[in-house]
Design an enzyme around this catalytic site. Sequence first.
Site, short mmCIF file in Angstrom:
data_model
loop_
_atom_site.label_atom_id
_atom_site.label_comp_id
_atom_site.label_asym_id
_atom_site.label_seq_id
_atom_site.Cartn_x
_atom_site.Cartn_y
_atom_site.Cartn_z
N ASP A 159 -7.92 52.94 4.24
CA ASP A 159 -7.68 54.21 5.03
C ASP A 159 -8.40 55.49 4.60
OD1 ASP A 159 -6.59 52.74 6.88
OD2 ASP A 159 -4.69 52.99 6.39
N ASP A 196 -6.73 45.68 9.86
CA ASP A 196 -6.01 46.02 8.71
C ASP A 196 -4.52 45.73 8.95
OD1 ASP A 196 -4.94 47.90 10.72
OD2 ASP A 196 -6.04 49.60 9.73
N ARG A 203 -17.11 38.69 -8.34
CA ARG A 203 -17.11 39.83 -7.51
C ARG A 203 -18.32 40.73 -7.72
NH1 ARG A 203 -12.40 43.59 -6.93
NH2 ARG A 203 -13.59 44.72 -8.54
N GLY A 255 -3.17 42.07 7.81
CA GLY A 255 -2.85 42.82 6.79
C GLY A 255 -1.59 42.64 6.41
N HIS A 273 -0.82 59.74 5.23
CA HIS A 273 -1.12 58.26 5.40
C HIS A 273 -1.79 57.96 4.19
CE1 HIS A 273 -1.71 55.10 8.21
NE2 HIS A 273 -2.81 54.85 7.91
N ASN A 278 -18.66 45.63 -15.44
CA ASN A 278 -18.33 46.68 -14.96
C ASN A 278 -16.92 47.04 -14.20
OD1 ASN A 278 -18.06 49.11 -13.37
ND2 ASN A 278 -19.63 48.78 -11.79
N THR A 279 -16.10 47.85 -14.96
CA THR A 279 -14.72 48.06 -14.53
C THR A 279 -14.71 49.48 -14.41
OG1 THR A 279 -12.54 47.33 -14.80
CG2 THR A 279 -13.76 47.96 -16.74
N SER A 280 -13.55 49.70 -13.58
CA SER A 280 -13.59 51.36 -13.17
C SER A 280 -12.98 52.15 -14.56
CB SER A 280 -12.43 51.37 -12.24
OG SER A 280 -11.23 50.85 -12.00
FE LIG Z 1 -6.67 51.38 8.52
#
Ligand SMILES: [Fe+2]
Length: 580
Positions: free
Chosen positions: A345, A151, A508, A182, A11, A538-540
Amino acid sequence: MSVILGINAFHAGASAALVVDGQPVAAIAEERLNRQKYYAGFPHLAVRRCLAMAGLALGDVEHVAIGREPAANRAKKIEFVLRNPSRLLNLLKIRGSRTRLDDARTLLAADHEVDPAKLRFQQWNVEHHLAHTASAYFASPWDEAAGFSIDGSGDFITCMLSECRGDDITVRERIYVPHSLGSLYTMIGEFLGFAGYGDEGKVMGLSAMGRDTFREQFEDIVKLRPDGFELNPKYFQPFGSGQGMSVDEHGQVVVHRHYSDYVAEVFGPPRAADAEITSRDCDLAFGVQRLFEDVYMHLLNRLHALVPSSRVAMAGGCVLNSVANGKLFARTPFRETCIQPAAGDDGLSLGAALYVSRAGLREQRRWVMNDAYLGPEFSEEEIRRALDGAGVTCQRFDRPALLEATVDEIAGGAVVGWFQGRMEWGPRALGNRSIVAHPGLTNMKDVLNARIKRREAFRPFAPSVLAERQHELFEHAHPSPFMLHVYRIRPEWRERLVAVNHVDDTGRLQSVRRDENPLYYDLISAFERRTGLPVLLNTSFNENEPIVCTPAEAIDCFQRTRMDALVLGPFLCRKSISVP
Ligand SMILES: [Fe+2]
């Protein structure tokens, strides 16, 4: 000692989490270890790493918690198949890839090459949305709250409204497929050419640039009902017809078209992925975001009517819609949110394990999620070896000097990789695997995109702000420790924070408390002393890949991109020194 291993597998967002004596000690998404984004196979490496971090072996595990319960909602599944017999084959195909989880003992024994008889754990299957809800509620400091999980779908439902009290989560209402908020968002995203798994954030960013020109058309897609909502099937490929998501043989998520041909009749042709973005596309993004917010608030208000608490514990992929989260205080009676950082998830492993700990085994609460740092960390010696191995020259500093030297770089306009401590759990970099930069430089967004991130120009970069100063800069003071709320920036700060101010004057934000991440807090404080701005961009820490996990991956990203400086633990490396 009780040892619970949580697993999300086969998943999207495969992951593992380990809860020992009621306390999460490790949680990692497999993508960070095998470097395949959103990996949807089995979390081979994450299980091993979680156990290694706790100094445990698979034989020590007493409970395995899976965020999936095939027996849940069986009556609804049978009813659906009886009404739509032609779709049975497709539904079985989707289920087929996950049936291996029915017997976790055989699966784990084979994966670890041990005798299944030596594994003594009990297996628990926790319904998808119960695991989502548990991931938030049992991470909160509360003894009561409303529970909100929403979701695309999981175990045949798309939204669960529940009452959380003590160690119990009591389901009050469920919304079943195909009525999925979702899927609605994904459907318009695909139509707009953002068809990859996890592309919904791009639509959310784009929505700020649109206008409300399609209100009437969008209102035809969803019908609100007193106890939920219904999607108009005209706009969607039929549920169970092969639409939605599947997993290929490499563990990659494949998204199949959700939208019907009728969508093009209403909105014109779909946008090709590489086409220019037009004002129509911006307006469609605006329209779906507005509709999403209307349904989201309707459901939250319904939840509050059922469970009149001032607190809501939230998880599920839709809860990553930080724009909607920023507005819920104005549009619902809820006054406090607890949103799990791995709201998608990937968070199911932790949620299932926490559910077993609290609701299943009635273990006492010993833990509140004050931070998201549940991933691997690396010693100074390991960092040193990685630097030596890559031939990178660096300087070692003590802590005050390291902060000042890093601020020298950032204040001077450098793009700095910042790698410290334990890796974050969830999709956001929160100051341990981050790229940081000056938020007040007009060209910084373009610099970051040109040199490293190569993201769409309309996507904003995020601010990390000292928690005590948040209310001065933003129009809302409710904390956002995991970067899951978007708030308006106060007018007097918009120019000063130009690189993190989105086109609609929002940000954000991550609110940073010193007790949650002292080093990162002190870095922002040092930057404020130098510049007057209690904020860092701040960014990844990545370049079109999963966020870096190890020092070697950080060094590799530093070397192949035009990052100016890299701070790894106590070491500062400058590109001008390390690269001829
Ligand atoms: Fe989910």
